[in-house]
Structures are given as C-alpha cells and as structure tokens.
Design an enzyme around this catalytic site. Sequence first.
Site, mmCIF file in Angstrom:
data_model
loop_
_atom_site.group_PDB
_atom_site.id
_atom_site.type_symbol
_atom_site.label_atom_id
_atom_site.label_comp_id
_atom_site.label_asym_id
_atom_site.label_seq_id
_atom_site.Cartn_x
_atom_site.Cartn_y
_atom_site.Cartn_z
ATOM 1 N N HIS A 46 62.081 17.535 29.623
ATOM 2 C CA HIS A 46 62.892 18.376 30.417
ATOM 3 C C HIS A 46 64.166 17.753 29.140
ATOM 4 O O HIS A 46 65.397 18.532 29.570
ATOM 5 C CB HIS A 46 63.261 16.797 31.040
ATOM 6 N N GLU A 68 57.363 21.581 32.707
ATOM 7 C CA GLU A 68 57.730 20.232 33.366
ATOM 8 C C GLU A 68 56.966 19.811 34.787
ATOM 9 O O GLU A 68 55.972 19.015 34.957
ATOM 10 C CB GLU A 68 58.776 20.600 33.777
ATOM 11 N N ASN A 424 39.173 26.152 4.515
ATOM 12 C CA ASN A 424 38.103 26.204 4.019
ATOM 13 C C ASN A 424 36.938 24.866 4.044
ATOM 14 O O ASN A 424 36.162 25.216 4.225
ATOM 15 C CB ASN A 424 37.894 26.171 1.986
#
Length: 689
Positions: A46, A68, A424
């Site tokens: 918001h 929202e 990795n």
Amino acid sequence: MDMNQYLSMFIDESNDHLQSLNENMLQLEGSPEDLGIVQVIFRSAHTLKGMAATMGFEDLASLTHKMENVLDLVRNEKLKMQDFIFDTLFKSLDALENMVQDITGGGEGKADVSSIVASLQAIESGEWTGGTAPVAEVNQSSSTVTPSAVELDEFQYSVLDQSIAEGHRVLYIEVLVSEQSQLKGVRAYMVFDLLERSGEIVKSFPTVQDIEQEKFERSFSLYYITTKEAQELEKGIMSISEIESAKVIQLDQETLQQMTNQAAATAEVEAAPVPAPVDASPESDSSSKEPKKLAATKTAPKQAAAPSRTIRVDIERLDVLMNLFSELLIDRSRLEQLASETGNNDLSDTVAHLSRVSTDLQNIVLKLRMVPVDTVFNRFPRMIRDLAKTLDKKIDLVITGAETELDRTVIDEIGDPLVHLLRNAVDHGVESIAERVAAGKPELGTVNLRAFHSGNHVFIEIEDDGKGIYRDNLLRTAVKRGVVTEEQGAKMSDDEVNQLLFAPGFSTADKISDISGRGVGLDVVKSKITSLGGNVTIHSTPGKGTNFSVQLPLTLSIIAAMLVRLGSEKYAVPLSSIVETAIVQREQVRNIHGNKMITFRESLIPYLSLSEVFGVPDFNDADEQETEIVVIRKGERLAAVAVEEFIGQSEIVLKSMGTYLPAIEGISGATILGDGQVALILDPNAFIK
C-alpha cells in the site's frame, strides 16, 4: 510541483519496500496461515502504491494496486494462499523491481505486465483453478450512504467544538473522484496526505480502512481541524489529478451542532430495522477507536512516533571524507617525524594528542564505511527459492552472521562471487530428492551461509550437506580436460585436488545450463576474491557435503603495515599477511633443486630475495652475513622475504598506482610516508604460488 528532488528518495525507499516484500513473501510461503505476515505485506504494498502514484509512475502504482486487491482477500480470509498465488505475486515483485531499475536508469518505469495483471485479476475474481468467489460487490452498500450522514460520537464532537472555541478552523470536506479514475484509493490517499501535512482529520466516511481498500463509490467526506483557509485547501485538493470536485465548508459551533443532529437522526432511521447493538460491528468498533487515536496524537504529538536516528548519506560524500582523512593521516605521520627530530617537548605533547584524536576519528570514519553483509545476503533467499523450484529440489537456506560488517568497497564487489558459489552449491552440491532419499538423507537439503569476524578479516562460508567432492571423479575430469597429468594428480594431496576446481575453464558440469556449468567454472570467483586481497579454500567430505570458505580483508582503504627498507627504497608489507619477523644467518639458507629454502618451525619454506625480485641497485642480501626476513602467509602456505632493515609498524593509506603504470606483479599499490617519500605496498599473495 517538481518531483525530481524526491526521485532519489523514492528509489531508495522503493528498493527498501521491495526487499521487505520479498523477505516477507518468503516467510509467508513457509507459514501460509499467518495473517500477521499478510498484514505487513499489505502495508508495504500500500505504501509503495501511494509513493508511485504521488511520483506519477502509474504503471508501477497500478500493478501494486492489483497485488493489493489479492492480498486484501487473503487478510480478510476470503482466499487461501496457494502455489499459483505465490508464483504470481513473486512475478509481480520481479516486474516491480524491473520498473524501479528502469526509473533508476532515467526511464519512466513502464513495462508490459499484461500477463501478470491477467493472473492477478483471475485470482481476484475467482476465475482461476482455486475457485474463489468474486469480491467486487464487497461492502458496496456502505458506500450508498450520503456524505452528509457522518455521525460523530461525544468525544469527537467535543474535540471539534473545543477546537472552534480555541480559534482553530473546523472544516467539513466532501471530495468526489473522477468516474474515469482507475485508482480511487490512490487519489484518496493523496488527498489525505495533503491534508495531514497542515492539520488533523478527526473523522472520515467511509472509514480510512475502507477508503484504502477502495470500498467506496466515488465520494468521501471528513471533519478536519486546521489553521489554513478553506479556499487554500480546496485549491490544493483540486490540484490533485482525477479529483472531480471538492467542497470545503468552514463550521462554527452552531453549524457543527446542526450537522451532528442531522447525522444522528439519519443514523437512527437506518438503524431502526436492525435491532443490533452498536458495538456488534467490528467496523463500527474500529471506527470509534480511530478518532480517539487521532485525538491523542493532537494532545501528545511526541508520543506518536519516535524521531528517526538514521539519515541517508550519499556514498560519494563518504568517499570524499575518506580521501580528506587520508591526507590528514599523511600529515600526522609527517608531524610525528618532525616532533621526533626537533625534540621539542611541547610540540611532541601536542602531536601525541593529535595522534590520539586522529586515531579515534579514523575508527569513526572506517565505521561509517562499514556495511552489514546483510545488504548482500538479503537477495539470496529469493534466488535459492527460485533455483530450487527450477531444479525440482527442496533446499533450506540458513543465514547466520548477517550483521557482520565489511567495507563498502568489498561489499560492492563480493555479491557476484557469492552468487556463483551458492548456485554451485544448489546445482552441483545438493542432490536431487531421489538421490537424497536413496542415500538415507532427508528430502530437504540445507545450504548454510555464514559470516563472522576473525582478526582483521571477515570469513564467509557456503556449506551444503550434499554429495561432496570425490577425489577420483575430480582428477579424472581434470586429466580429461588437460589441467593436470595422471602423474601429477597421483602426487597431489586432497586439498590440492580440490583447488583444481579453481583452474581456468575447469567445470564438472555434465551439461551446460543457465544455472551453472557454463564452462567458466570457479576461476572467476577466485580471481575476484584474490583481487580484493582475500582468498578462498575448500573443505569437503565425500557423501557429507562441501564447505567453501572465503577470507576477506575488513577494509581496503587504510591498513596496518610493517615498513621495511631495501637500500634507498622503502616498502610496506600488510600486517594481516605477516606471520612473524626473524633474522637468519647466511649458512641457514639452503639451495634445494635450484630453489632457496630455509628451515622455519621444523619445516622448509621458500626464501625470496626482494632485492633480486625488484632489482634494487644498492642492496644485495647475498653479501650479508645475516639477513632480516619477514615470514608471510597465503592460506596455509608460508614464505620468507629477505629485507635490509625493519623501520616499524604504521597505519598507511592505500593509494592506487593509477592507469599510467602497468600492473606490476608483487605490488598492490603505494602510500605516502611522513617524510613525503613514496613507499610501494607489497602484495604477499603474488609471491606464493
């Protein structure tokens, strides 16, 4: 209003909110029933929406608004979080990050997010596979009440009445948002933001919560206390885009009483068919509590919010401060030398005090440049989550020591090597679910990311509980790729075999992917870490897991060093690389297979003549009966460097050699000494291969 002055602040705060959204979304994924986390996410979204709308970045505000809406359904328990919703929200965050990056680069923050918006709308309307009821009609009936029917309780009325008596202006304001507006809540937020800068809102209709959630038609009204003129406020409200009309009425005590009576009568008529108690509605309860909170803010503003104890400082200013302090440090060394030469007690006392003060100042300046490694670590949980989904693995990233601090220069450079090491660990280290189950391990693999201080260094470790490194497999690949011969491999220790992973172009990947195994290998990681004055080691147990340990210097700007002399030249050796100093006799230096060696702590280490390496014309240690040596370290390896004389320990400022000189092996930079002479700074890593 010119918004450019606020752009850098908007970018910084947007990045903070996006990071917070990512972290809390990951938390919510682990605890999807925790509505407290949803509330935090909703508030961040918001705030970001309001900031973007205020700055005029409509695409960013619109996408955040759609997010929202979905979050509002979740926090009101009308929708349960599921994988599809998580993935869509994460894609939305990625799009928002790209928009902010575009704005940072001078763009307008526009992007094609139609597919993401379509997914969010499908979730909101219940058209996706989860099948949730649409909520478009939620609380529409409450919006049909006329704005004039704003009921005040006794407390709110007394606050307004007393404000009029004290000479403040009490205004009744009605605002109508344009029918074409796609972001009613954002426009209302901008009106509230404008009003709160110069007064206090005592009561609004609908409630602030409903307005934030766009649970109103087009209009809203409020009672407001201020010292500003009604016409000035009306003009300010109308200057906000997509506001169709604004009516601002100044009230006296008589008018306030009439409006209160009218609102009470209207409320009684509406409430007559429903014989429910007033406090039966949660919304009524929250509405009645809200003005009390606002009124309390009026009487005791200092309790509303604690003053911020942090400020944002441009990095360039810190760099300028460091450069100025570096010059001060050079002058301090010069003063110390002059005081020593003149023998003046008053001057010596003053210089000693100056040295103490400048040392304290040095500590503060260095701390200003120190940044928690959390600024790098906080992007990794999201990366690991996405990699795990791509590879169909279950992986838990455990971060410890995120508060450990490093110099900003090091922080800026260390991100990419850590990304490579973590990729990795996920791709090569942790096995697939089937392989882990077959090996008697839990399905959930663990990757530990740790940071901790040790002396003047920071260690960062990446450890997985995967399959580890098998010596025979690694050697077979190394021989196949021509990195070593079979004869060389047979003579290598396990640690030396592990170090083959850092050979240029070496990769153990069976196939090339966008995760790892591009043929680049880990040599880029090692070269980057070495260039920062650090080093990386590997410890692995086959079948148990692998640990990559990265050692980094705390700072690259000011270092403690041992000053040494070679003929007419002076050199500086970083103290962090020195094991000890000693004196050796000429007969202690042996020649083994063409290499000079000496015995140190019951083991043989190489003996290097610095005068030979740099071609110093006026000193040759071969002519000396006894020679001073500095024993230096690189990882677990040691070497002895021969010098003519030890000058002493000093804090030195590391200066770059610039672009005029080519890179000189064995030299990492230069410093200016107290007598104005330039001393070259040795790079001990270059002397030990």
